[in-house]
Every structure is written in C-alpha cells, then in structure tokens.
Design a protein around this motif. Structure first.
Motif, PDB file in Angstrom:
ATOM      1  N   LEU A   1     -17.712 -13.954 -16.167  1.00 29.67           N
ATOM      2  CA  LEU A   1     -17.230 -15.258 -15.726  1.00 29.67           C
ATOM      3  C   LEU A   1     -15.706 -15.311 -15.641  1.00 29.67           C
ATOM      4  N   LEU A   2     -15.006 -14.485 -16.453  1.00 27.34           N
ATOM      5  CA  LEU A   2     -13.547 -14.554 -16.525  1.00 27.34           C
ATOM      6  C   LEU A   2     -12.836 -13.491 -15.700  1.00 27.34           C
ATOM      7  N   LYS A   3     -13.537 -12.417 -15.356  1.00 28.10           N
ATOM      8  CA  LYS A   3     -12.877 -11.245 -14.770  1.00 28.10           C
ATOM      9  C   LYS A   3     -12.104 -11.600 -13.502  1.00 28.10           C
ATOM     10  N   THR A   4     -12.703 -12.389 -12.618  1.00 26.81           N
ATOM     11  CA  THR A   4     -12.043 -12.708 -11.352  1.00 26.81           C
ATOM     12  C   THR A   4     -10.704 -13.384 -11.588  1.00 26.81           C
ATOM     13  N   PHE A   5     -10.667 -14.335 -12.533  1.00 31.17           N
ATOM     14  CA  PHE A   5      -9.413 -15.045 -12.816  1.00 31.17           C
ATOM     15  C   PHE A   5      -8.362 -14.113 -13.404  1.00 31.17           C
ATOM     16  N   THR A   6      -8.726 -13.383 -14.456  1.00 33.17           N
ATOM     17  CA  THR A   6      -7.736 -12.563 -15.154  1.00 33.17           C
ATOM     18  C   THR A   6      -7.175 -11.461 -14.260  1.00 33.17           C
ATOM     19  N   PHE A   7      -8.040 -10.832 -13.468  1.00 33.56           N
ATOM     20  CA  PHE A   7      -7.562  -9.763 -12.584  1.00 33.56           C
ATOM     21  C   PHE A   7      -6.747 -10.345 -11.432  1.00 33.56           C
ATOM     22  N   SER A   8      -7.090 -11.555 -10.998  1.00 29.04           N
ATOM     23  CA  SER A   8      -6.323 -12.207  -9.931  1.00 29.04           C
ATOM     24  C   SER A   8      -4.896 -12.492 -10.386  1.00 29.04           C
ATOM     25  N   VAL A   9      -4.724 -12.867 -11.656  1.00 27.07           N
ATOM     26  CA  VAL A   9      -3.375 -13.114 -12.181  1.00 27.07           C
ATOM     27  C   VAL A   9      -2.579 -11.812 -12.170  1.00 27.07           C
ATOM     28  N   PHE A  10      -3.214 -10.702 -12.537  1.00 31.79           N
ATOM     29  CA  PHE A  10      -2.534  -9.406 -12.522  1.00 31.79           C
ATOM     30  C   PHE A  10      -2.097  -9.071 -11.096  1.00 31.79           C
ATOM     31  N   ILE A  11      -2.988  -9.277 -10.124  1.00 36.85           N
ATOM     32  CA  ILE A  11      -2.662  -8.977  -8.728  1.00 36.85           C
ATOM     33  C   ILE A  11      -1.516  -9.866  -8.249  1.00 36.85           C
ATOM     34  N   TRP A  12      -1.544 -11.147  -8.627  1.00 31.13           N
ATOM     35  CA  TRP A  12      -0.471 -12.069  -8.230  1.00 31.13           C
ATOM     36  C   TRP A  12       0.869 -11.620  -8.812  1.00 31.13           C
ATOM     37  N   ALA A  13       0.890 -11.268 -10.083  1.00 34.12           N
ATOM     38  CA  ALA A  13       2.138 -10.830 -10.719  1.00 34.12           C
ATOM     39  C   ALA A  13       2.660  -9.558 -10.059  1.00 34.12           C
ATOM     40  N   PHE A  14       1.753  -8.634  -9.752  1.00 31.28           N
ATOM     41  CA  PHE A  14       2.145  -7.380  -9.097  1.00 31.28           C
ATOM     42  C   PHE A  14       2.689  -7.655  -7.696  1.00 31.28           C
ATOM     43  N   SER A  15       2.020  -8.494  -6.936  1.00 37.22           N
ATOM     44  CA  SER A  15       2.403  -8.751  -5.549  1.00 37.22           C
ATOM     45  C   SER A  15       3.707  -9.521  -5.447  1.00 37.22           C
ATOM     46  N   SER A  16       3.959 -10.415  -6.390  1.00 39.00           N
ATOM     47  CA  SER A  16       5.102 -11.327  -6.261  1.00 39.00           C
ATOM     48  C   SER A  16       6.334 -10.914  -7.063  1.00 39.00           C
ATOM     49  N   TYR A  17       6.150 -10.226  -8.191  1.00 40.15           N
ATOM     50  CA  TYR A  17       7.279 -10.049  -9.102  1.00 40.15           C
ATOM     51  C   TYR A  17       7.463  -8.615  -9.600  1.00 40.15           C
ATOM     52  N   ARG A  18       6.851  -7.635  -8.979  1.00 38.20           N
ATOM     53  CA  ARG A  18       7.012  -6.266  -9.477  1.00 38.20           C
ATOM     54  C   ARG A  18       8.444  -5.780  -9.269  1.00 38.20           C
ATOM     55  N   LEU A  19       8.932  -5.015 -10.235  1.00 34.12           N
ATOM     56  CA  LEU A  19      10.304  -4.515 -10.216  1.00 34.12           C
ATOM     57  C   LEU A  19      10.415  -3.157  -9.540  1.00 34.12           C
ATOM     58  N   PHE A  20       9.337  -2.371  -9.596  1.00 34.98           N
ATOM     59  CA  PHE A  20       9.360  -1.021  -9.037  1.00 34.98           C
ATOM     60  C   PHE A  20       8.121  -0.820  -8.173  1.00 34.98           C
ATOM     61  N   ASP A  21       8.192   0.142  -7.290  1.00 35.03           N
ATOM     62  CA  ASP A  21       7.060   0.478  -6.429  1.00 35.03           C
ATOM     63  C   ASP A  21       6.508   1.841  -6.820  1.00 35.03           C
ATOM     64  N   PHE A  22       5.303   1.841  -7.345  1.00 37.59           N
ATOM     65  CA  PHE A  22       4.591   3.075  -7.674  1.00 37.59           C
ATOM     66  C   PHE A  22       3.406   3.212  -6.716  1.00 37.59           C
ATOM     67  N   GLY A  23       3.267   4.381  -6.118  1.00 31.53           N
ATOM     68  CA  GLY A  23       2.152   4.608  -5.201  1.00 31.53           C
ATOM     69  C   GLY A  23       0.912   5.074  -5.955  1.00 31.53           C
ATOM     70  N   SER A  24      -0.231   4.513  -5.620  1.00 35.27           N
ATOM     71  CA  SER A  24      -1.459   4.907  -6.315  1.00 35.27           C
ATOM     72  C   SER A  24      -1.897   6.320  -5.969  1.00 35.27           C
ATOM     73  N   ALA A  25      -1.348   6.894  -4.897  1.00 38.02           N
ATOM     74  CA  ALA A  25      -1.698   8.266  -4.517  1.00 38.02           C
ATOM     75  C   ALA A  25      -0.843   9.301  -5.239  1.00 38.02           C
ATOM     76  N   ASN A  26       0.140   8.849  -5.987  1.00 36.11           N
ATOM     77  CA  ASN A  26       1.056   9.749  -6.683  1.00 36.11           C
ATOM     78  C   ASN A  26       0.559   9.988  -8.107  1.00 36.11           C
ATOM     79  N   TRP A  27       0.416  11.246  -8.515  1.00 36.23           N
ATOM     80  CA  TRP A  27      -0.100  11.562  -9.843  1.00 36.23           C
ATOM     81  C   TRP A  27       0.822  11.052 -10.944  1.00 36.23           C
ATOM     82  N   VAL A  28       2.117  10.934 -10.658  1.00 31.49           N
ATOM     83  CA  VAL A  28       3.054  10.415 -11.650  1.00 31.49           C
ATOM     84  C   VAL A  28       2.677   8.989 -12.050  1.00 31.49           C
TER      85      VAL A  28
END
Length: 477
Positions: free
Chosen positions: A54-81
C-alpha cells in the motif's frame, strides 16, 4: 503504477527455504522451531508485505521526485562505478536507519517487532514491523539528492533485503574470512540477542564495517550463548498487538505521567526510557538487556494446530495473490482484502493462545476468505506491449494489421501453454510524420483472466512478446 507487485512471488521461495532449514535442523537433532512462534513471525511478515504494497508507490515516488528535481550529480545506471558507489551508499544509509531505530523510543516502535521472537530461524527474517517502511524511506533520500538513479536504488535495496534473509539462522556457524567484514548469521545472532553484552550491537545490513568504524561491533562468543527476544517480553501471538506494543506503552505513559515535559520527551528519549512516575521496580529498559528466561508458549491441542495450519495456508494463498495484484485492485477491494487478512491473522493468534471466545466469527470469515481467493484467481486484467521506431519519411507504411485478433493468431507469437489461444487482443499501429522523420508506434492490448496467466505474463510472456514483436515489425519495414 506497475501492473503487478512482483514482491509477492518471493513468498513461495521464502517458504521453501524455511522448510529446508527446518528439515536440516531436525536431521541434525536440533529443534529450533516452534509451531506457534513460526506462525506469529510469518503473520508479522504478512502485515509488513501488505503495508509495503500500500505504501510502496508513495515512498518510491518521493525518491524519484527528489532525484529528478534536486540531484547534485549525474550517475549513469549503465556505469559499473554507479553500482559500486551506491552499493556502499544504500548499506550505509541502512546502517544509520537501523541504529537510530534502536536508539529512540518512537522509531523503536516501528522496528521492535523484528526482535520480539524468542526463537531465531528463517521465519524470524520475515518477522518485521508493519510500519517500518513508513519511516525508513526517509533515510535513503540523501541518495536521491546525490544522484542515485531510482532503478539502481531499487535493485540495491532489494538485494540488501534478500541478503539479510539467510542471516537469520542457527544452522550456520561462524564463517572464516567473512566475519567482521560482511554480515553473517553469527554477527546477526548477536544483534538479535537480549544478553546485556549483545544489546545494540551489529547493525550492519550487508557489511559490518560500519559497526567497526562507529563502535557498535561485537562478535559472538562461546561464553555468552545468545538468548533471543526483547527485554520486555511480548507474551502474545497477536500480530496487531505486537506491532502496537511499544507505541501503546508510550501513549499510555504520555497520558498518565504528571509532568508535561515528560509527555513530550519520552517519545524521543533512548529506547525503553520511561518517566519516573511510570516505572515499576521490576521495569527493565531495552538498553540494559536481560538474562535467559522461560519462553511464552501456551499449550494447545493438536487439532487446534491443524486448524490453524490450514487456515494460515489459505491466508498465504490469499496474501500472495492480493499483493501481486494490488496495483490492479480498487480501494474497496484493497480495504476488503486488508480486513480479511488482518481478521484471519488475529483469529489464528487467538486460537494459538487457547482462546476461542470469538470462534463463531469463523462461520463468516472462512466463506468470505474462500470467495475472495476465487475472485482474485479469476480477476481479468488488461495489459499491453508497445514498440516505437524512428523512420525516414521515405519509408513506406506497408504494414497491414487486423485490428481485432487473438494471441494465437499473431504470426510472431509462440503461445505458452498456460495462455488460452482465444485470448482477445487489439492491435494498433500509428504513423506520425515529423519533418524528415516519421514515427511508428505499435501497441498490442490483451486481457488475461486467471492468476496463473498473470504470473506467466509478468515472468516471461510480455518480455517475449516485446522482443518478438520488435523483430517482426523490423522485418516488415
């Protein structure tokens, strides 16, 4: 929102490993399982899974919002680092959530359920407080601000939780080369022990290097065999009571203590702290720990155990389907399912304690349970696969499709045996011109009408259809 909650598919796998552990220990002459305790632990796990669904959609949506709007650095998901950096990042954030949850009264109430069992086996791994994820997600938000891609966080978090499952066993002794670096069954047994020497030690999830860095490391010793449970015993199998035990004590203290300052600060004081006028001479604070004591274990008949076992098995079937299909259910269906699940768990816990005052409720509950299982088993769900191509404007739009079709009539689709070949499907093909380019969009919508079809669809059919449809469309162009 995802069409399915695939977390539910792990339930049968977890149960399989629990049975393997039980059989192995019995063959070694070690009886480390109790029927009622196992049911109570799994009941707590069910409460968490329902809460998470019941909570997963909300909590993960907040993470996505924070990442999309306020991230300080860009890390690529295809990069092993990226994966290496945030493996340590997720584990570090878990360590601090876990440690703080043990430190303050309010958050201890959202975690204490994991420690209430007086046994230690793989069922304990699923014994979690239903409200834990309602608070823990906040501790991972710094990763979003640092630029952790949501898909990387989700995979790393799932791996972290999966890794912790095998730690909850006494079937494995100390493991050379791993101890003191990675979490192991030995180091985690220390964490669950209520011995004074072991209280509030070894908070690490995958790694215990954080414990060694921040002074919370304690190895298991032969001189102090682990005794499990909480300093204040639970003394019930009821999962609702277990989830609310600590918070209900805090609430009562805040109402009855005389000093207004105590009414507020007790929620934020160290775990187990109580106002002086609410303490008894026998009160033990969680921080102090206790020595071994007799376990809570009401005697019940074999017939009661059989009834509770069958009832619980039916609930597991319902829970698996309910969680898997939860994104597709209406608010009314979700509420009815939660009521059925919690009502069933409470009734089973009452019987396990030898109390049968409300046994006539079963006359209504059991038929309702069976009806809802049948309803979820035959729940129709529409799903789709889509493809998109960028094409030169000179490419002829020569593909002709029958709009109304069935899965078995598709020239590129090999139908799995579990699917009905007459399953209706609607194909849509759209060409859009965009300057010198044009775009091809292809969508196939189809409806599945049974739980096995939904499972096969998410595990193999949809991905196979996406791949095969793309290959076929490219051949036509």
């Amino acid at each position: 929102m995802a069409e399915y909650n695939v977390t539910a598919l792990a339930i049968p796998l977890f149960l399989f490993f629990m049975m393997v552990e039980y059989a192995y220990l019995r063959l070694r002459g070690r009886d480390l399982h109790r029927f009622s305790d196992n049911i109570a632990s799994l009941s707590m796990g069910i409460c968490l899974l329902v809460s998470d669904a019941l909570l997963k959609t909300f909590t993960f949506s907040v993470f996505i919002w924070a990442f999309s709007s306020y991230r300080l650095f860009d890390f690529g998901s295809a990069n092993w680092v990226t994966w290496v950096v945030f493996f340590f990042g997720v584990d570090f954030c878990y360590y601090w959530f876990h440690r703080i949850a043990h430190t303050y009264n309010f958050l201890w109430g959202a975690h204490v359920g994991h420690h209430q069992s007086e046994e230690y086996n793989l069922t304990t791994a699923l014994r979690q407080s239903a409200f834990q994820y309602a608070f823990s997600w906040v501790f991972y938000l710094p990763l979003a601000f640092l630029g952790c891609p949501p898909e990387v966080f989700l995979v790393q978090f799932m791996l972290l939780k999966a890794y912790q499952f095998w730690l909850h066993t006494q079937a494995i002794d100390r493991i050379p080369l791993m101890e003191g670096i990675f979490s192991t069954p030995s180091s985690h047994r220390v964490h669950h022990a209520k011995n004074p020497i072991y209280i509030d030690k070894n908070f690490g999830g995958t790694l215990v290097i954080w414990d060694r860095m921040f002074g919370s490391w304690q190895p298991e010793t032969a001189a102090h065999p682990c005794h499990y449970g909480t300093t204040t015993p639970l003394k019930t199998w009821n999962p609702v009571t277990a989830n609310l035990q600590h918070w209900s004590m805090l609430f009562r203290d805040s109402v009855h203590t005389e000093r207004w300052w105590d009414k507020v600060r007790l929620w934020f004081k160290p775990t187990g702290w109580r106002p002086l006028d609410r303490r008894r001479s026998s009160t033990k604070l969680q921080k102090t720990g206790v020595t071994n004591r007799p376990k809570y274990d009401p005697e019940i008949s074999s017939l009661t155990k059989v009834y509770c076992g069958i009832s619980f098995a039916l609930l597991v079937v319902l829970v698996t389907m309910f969680i898997f299909l939860s994104p597709q259910l209406s608010a009314r269906e979700l509420a009815f399912g939660v009521l059925l699940i919690l009502g069933g768990l409470v009734m089973i816990s009452q019987f396990l304690e030898g109390r049968f005052t409300f046994r006539l409720v079963e006359v209504v509950r059991v038929p309702a349970l069976l009806w809802f299982i049948a309803a979820l088993w035959t729940l129709p769900i529409s799903t789709q696969v889509s493809q998109r191509f960028e094409l030169a404007s000179s490419t002829p739009s020569k593909i002709e499709l029958i709009e109304e079709t069935t899965l078995s009539a598709l020239p590129w689709f090999e139908k799995p045996a579990v699917l009905d070949g007459t399953t209706p499907a609607v194909q849509q093909l759209t060409w859009r011109a965009d300057g010198e380019q044009q775009q091809l969009e292809y969508t196939l919508r189809y409806e599945l009408s049974s739980f096995p079809e939904h499972v096969v669809n998410i595990l193999s059919v949809r991905s196979a259809m996406e791949e095969n449809s793309r290959s076929w469309l490219q051949e036509q162009l």
